[in-house]
Design an enzyme around this catalytic site. Structure first.
Site, PDB file in Angstrom:
ATOM      1  N   ASP A   1      -2.904 -18.018   1.046  1.00 37.80           N
ATOM      2  CA  ASP A   1      -4.131 -18.514   0.395  1.00 37.80           C
ATOM      3  C   ASP A   1      -4.700 -19.708   1.157  1.00 37.80           C
ATOM      4  O   ASP A   1      -5.915 -19.817   1.363  1.00 37.80           O
ATOM      5  CB  ASP A   1      -3.886 -18.850  -1.086  1.00 37.80           C
TER       6      ASP A   1
ATOM      7  N   ASP B   1      -5.214  -7.292   5.506  1.00 37.36           N
ATOM      8  CA  ASP B   1      -6.444  -6.565   5.174  1.00 37.36           C
ATOM      9  C   ASP B   1      -7.543  -7.568   4.810  1.00 37.36           C
ATOM     10  O   ASP B   1      -8.671  -7.510   5.308  1.00 37.36           O
ATOM     11  CB  ASP B   1      -6.127  -5.651   3.973  1.00 37.36           C
TER      12      ASP B   1
ATOM     13  N   TYR C   1       0.820  -1.220   0.000  1.00 36.51           N
ATOM     14  CA  TYR C   1       0.000   0.000   0.000  1.00 36.51           C
ATOM     15  C   TYR C   1       0.850   1.264   0.000  1.00 36.51           C
ATOM     16  O   TYR C   1       0.382   2.342  -0.338  1.00 36.51           O
ATOM     17  CB  TYR C   1      -0.954   0.022   1.204  1.00 36.51           C
TER      18      TYR C   1
ATOM     19  N   LYS D   1       3.449 -15.582   1.248  1.00 32.24           N
ATOM     20  CA  LYS D   1       3.454 -16.420   0.039  1.00 32.24           C
ATOM     21  C   LYS D   1       4.888 -16.557  -0.466  1.00 32.24           C
ATOM     22  O   LYS D   1       5.278 -15.994  -1.492  1.00 32.24           O
ATOM     23  CB  LYS D   1       2.513 -15.833  -1.028  1.00 32.24           C
TER      24      LYS D   1
ATOM     25  N   ASP E   1     -10.757  -9.350   7.357  1.00 28.81           N
ATOM     26  CA  ASP E   1     -12.175  -9.199   6.990  1.00 28.81           C
ATOM     27  C   ASP E   1     -12.870 -10.553   6.921  1.00 28.81           C
ATOM     28  O   ASP E   1     -14.032 -10.684   7.313  1.00 28.81           O
ATOM     29  CB  ASP E   1     -12.322  -8.466   5.653  1.00 28.81           C
TER      30      ASP E   1
END
Ligand code: NAD
Length: 370
Positions: A226, A250, A142, A193, A254
């Site tokens: 993942d 992020d 970000y 990852k 959620d």
């Protein structure tokens, strides 16, 4: 009796409504002699823009710097859609996070037994769920440079975001995760990852080294991000603390949040470095939800996320862990009495408003305090 400086920034929309219920609880703690909270109040978001022409004033920023904890409501609303980008309500929150260097974002996912049937997952998968996601908040993709969209001149454009992490950024957020795990079930999952990303390779290396050197007593599991997403909806109770970068955090937080029901139930904390002399960390506590313009001013908002955010402050900033647990129990007890705000209303329950929910939690707290 310990004294703590608390800065309240109610903000916009339902922010001031849920903050009013929190204020009553803070006053109760002081009156009860649990601790003395010196409370100041400031403006942020659209409210600050109206008063000062910016999303937070310098005076309130310096109050935030000297506070032991900042309690933040919510910012934003259609009224400020047209204000200049750097003065938009959300800029106030971003400035607080940046200037206080709040690099570790804590998002608990706790499923209250009374609400287990409201989850999108089956009751047996979420009943008793109590996990914590620690998300790196100030680095990664970000913020990394270059961050550009270039016109290639052949009718095509190229967008670039840069995922970048230095050792120290990974180390300090992982340290927070290991420390918190020690106060819980002593287990950390580190999600990245490393199979396809260099930042994942470094993340894995730094977390492993820190674990070997300083936290060998904590169980550490590495998990691909993942797979972590999949496991969160398959068997969420296998997790205690998950530490991960800004982007994966992020998304994963959620997913975890929605295991437990409504946005109105979700607290969060953002922590910075510990002060060398006092050991206290800069800290901001806030509900995950926004200013909910659709219900603002109607007395319908659920104050639980705001109040549970204060329970996190009692736990992580004020070392009042027993009181944090009592406040969490007071929330659970109000739900056990079948009291529900509109966002968590179910058949056969009793619908109440913001103030009634706040009052019920306070009554239960009084009862639990004995
Ligand atoms: P929102 O979280 O404000 O609302 C989403 C939905 O959830 C709405 O239907 C709302 O009524 C409901 N809801 C949220 N909190 C609730 C509560 N405590 N009790 C009952 N219902 C609740 O998100 P949005 O509608 O996308 O955004 C509205 C404004 O809030 C925008 O201006 C947005 O930029 C801002 N926002 C601010 C923050 C923040 O301050 N941290 C976070 C998200 C969005």
């Amino acid at each position: 009796m310990a004294t703590f400086k608390l800065l309240l920034l109610p903000g916009d929309g339902i922010g001031p409504e849920v903050m009013a219920e929190l204020k009553a609880i803070v006053d109760w703690f002081t009156a009860k002699g649990v601790a003395s909270f010196e409370v100041e109040e400031g403006l942020v978001g659209g409210a600050a823009y109206e008063a000062h022409g910016q999303s937070i004033s310098e005076a309130d920023m310096s109050r935030a710097q000297s506070a032991d904890a900042v309690m933040f409501g919510a910012v934003g609303g259609p009224k400020w859609d047209g204000v200049p980008y750097d003065k938009r309500p959300e800029a106030g929150l971003l400035r607080l996070r940046k200037d206080l260097a709040l690099y570790a974002n804590l998002r608990p996912a706790i499923c209250y037994p009374a609400l287990a049937d409201a989850s999108a997952l089956k009751r047996e998968l979420v009943d008793g769920l109590d996990m914590l996601i620690v998300r790196e908040l100030t680095g990664g993709v970000y913020f990394g440079e270059p961050k550009t969209i270039t016109d290639l001149g052949n009718g095509q454009k190229r967008a670039i975001d840069t995922q970048v992490y230095d050792t120290y950024e990974i180390e300090r957020v992982s340290r927070v995760a290991f420390e918190l795990a020690r106060t819980r079930r002593n287990m950390v999952h580190s999600a990245e990852k490393r199979n396809v990303m260099k930042s994942g390779v470094l993340w894995h290396e730094v977390v492993s080294a820190l674990h070997r050197e300083s936290y060998a007593d904590v169980e550490l599991n590495h998990i691909l991000a993942d797979n972590c997403a999949m496991q969160l909806v398959r068997r969420p109770k296998q997790f205690d603390v998950i530490v991960t970068d800004n982007l994966f955090g992020d998304i994963l937080s959620d997913v975890a949040a929605m295991l437990t029901g409504s946005l109105g139930m979700l607290p969060s904390a953002s922590l910075g470095a510990a002060d060398e002399s006092t050991g206290r960390r800069k800290a901001l506590y806030e509900p995950v939800h926004g200013s909910a313009p659709d219900i603002a001013g109607k007395g319908l908002a659920n104050p639980i996320a705001m109040i549970a955010s204060f329970a996190m402050a009692l736990r992580y900033s004020f070392e009042l862990k027993d009181w944090a647990s009592r406040l969490d129990q007071a929330i659970a007890a109000s739900l056990e009495k079948n009291l529900r705000t509109a966002d968590i209303m179910q058949d056969g329950m009793i619908q109440i408003g913001t103030a009634e929910m706040g009052k019920s939690i306070l009554n239960e707290l009084e009862r639990l305090a004995g």
